[in-house]
Design an enzyme around this catalytic site. Structure first.
Site, PDB file in Angstrom:
ATOM      1  N   TYR A  17      -4.568   4.889  -9.849  1.00 56.07           N
ATOM      2  CA  TYR A  17      -5.754   4.106  -9.494  1.00 56.07           C
ATOM      3  C   TYR A  17      -6.954   4.523 -10.336  1.00 56.07           C
ATOM      4  CZ  TYR A  17      -3.380   2.135  -5.440  1.00 56.07           C
ATOM      5  OH  TYR A  17      -2.508   1.439  -4.635  1.00 56.07           O
TER       6      TYR A  17
ATOM      7  N   CYS B  49       0.812  -1.223   0.000  1.00 53.23           N
ATOM      8  CA  CYS B  49       0.000   0.000   0.000  1.00 53.23           C
ATOM      9  C   CYS B  49       0.845   1.272   0.000  1.00 53.23           C
ATOM     10  CB  CYS B  49      -0.913   0.005   1.216  1.00 53.23           C
ATOM     11  SG  CYS B  49      -1.900   1.507   1.376  1.00 53.23           S
TER      12      CYS B  49
END
Length: 324
Positions: A191, A60
């Site tokens: 993203y 992450c």
């Protein structure tokens, strides 16, 4: 300054990740739920050594930047660290790397367990980074937008001797403005391209991303770091995306106009940071590859892990000393 967790479009359709796709097929990241700031003011979270545990997964980028800042500032003994597996399961982030498959301090197997203890009504994704108050067993902050800034300011009494000033007062306006751009167009930009559910949304995100990378390439032609001759919070935020770009985003998210190694200044800048203590030693390329290629980010029914790219090149020499 615009907040990273602002919802840009309230017309949401069903999506497996907490309804984060708009009607036009664009990815729209969910709001952060626990945003109480750290500080000394009324209602703020007190900065205390040994009280908080930072939960993260090596895949992450939002969590990685908090871990980098924790390392750079010497907060390892002040804020403990819990590490989840890089492949998020259908039950959420799992602490399968620990003995017995549970976090050794909190005793949880899956991250959503501690979110449920904190707020039984919470219905969004249980995200990392998450800061847990171990005295109350509650998530007190999952605001990746401001978390590094709290480490840099509220926890300053605990910084190690000689720690860098990553958020100097004289540069905060510039850092905040750049961080906002980096989030919308680069950090979350990949993203937006990767999670788009329409060709139009994908191409729009793709074009914005590479237009900004081109501008950053030019910016870094005249200075060693984004704000000049010192590492700041903005460099941490850009680095975590650059570190994941060629090994994951380029192929999995189809952000494939250029690799980072194709940008001379960005590539040398990235290597410079990687070779700086706190950056490379918290970067796990294998975990990143596994998380993106074998997790729910990619359609990979046969669970085949890409062999490349060669990450040993991150240790090759860079040219950024020319700015000293």
């Amino acid at each position: 300054m615009a907040q990273e967790n602002t919802i840009l479009d309230t017309h949401i359709v069903n999506h497996e990740d907490a309804n984060e796709i708009t009607k036009d097929g664009a990815f729209n990241r969910q709001k952060n739920r626990f945003t109480t700031p750290f500080g000394e003011g009324p209602g703020e979270l007190p900065a205390e050594a040994g009280r908080y545990r930072l939960l993260w997964a090596r895949i992450c980028p939002w969590a990685h930047r908090a871990v980098i800042v924790r390392e750079l500032l010497g907060l390892q003994e002040v804020i403990s660290l819990g590490t989840a597996s890089p492949v998020r399961t259908e039950n959420g982030w799992e602490f399968s790397l620990d003995e017995g498959g549970v976090d050794p301090l909190l005793g949880i197997r899956y991250l959503p367990e501690i979110y449920a203890e904190t707020d039984p009504e919470y219905s969004g994704r249980a995200t990392v980074p998450a800061v847990v108050d171990v005295t109350t067993r509650k998530v007190v902050n999952n605001d990746y937008f401001r978390l590094t800034n709290y480490f840099e300011t509220a926890f300053k009494p605990f910084h190690k001797a000689g720690a860098p000033d990553l958020y100097p007062e004289a540069l905060r306006t510039g850092i905040d403005a750049l961080n906002d751009i980096l989030f919308h167009e680069v950090n979350n930009g990949v993203y937006k391209a990767g999670f788009a559910k329409s060709q139009q949304a994908y191409e729009q995100a793709y074009d914005v991303l590479f237009a900004r990378l081109d501008q950053l390439e030019e910016r870094l032609s005249t200075r060693r770091y984004l704000l000049g001759d010192q590492i700041t919070d903005a460099d941490v935020r850009l680095y975590v995306t650059l570190a994941r770009f060629d090994v994951a985003y380029y192929s999995v998210f189809r952000t494939n106009r250029n690799r980072i190694v194709d940008f001379p200044n960005l590539w040398n800048y990235a290597k410079d940071l990687y070779q700086t203590p706190g950056f490379g030693d918290t970067t796990d390329f294998e975990a990143i590859k596994r998380g993106y290629q074998l997790g729910n980010h990619a359609e990979n029914p046969y669970q085949i892990l890409g062999k490349g790219p060669d990450v040993s090149i991150w240790n090759e020499s860079h040219d950024r000393n020319r700015f000293q």
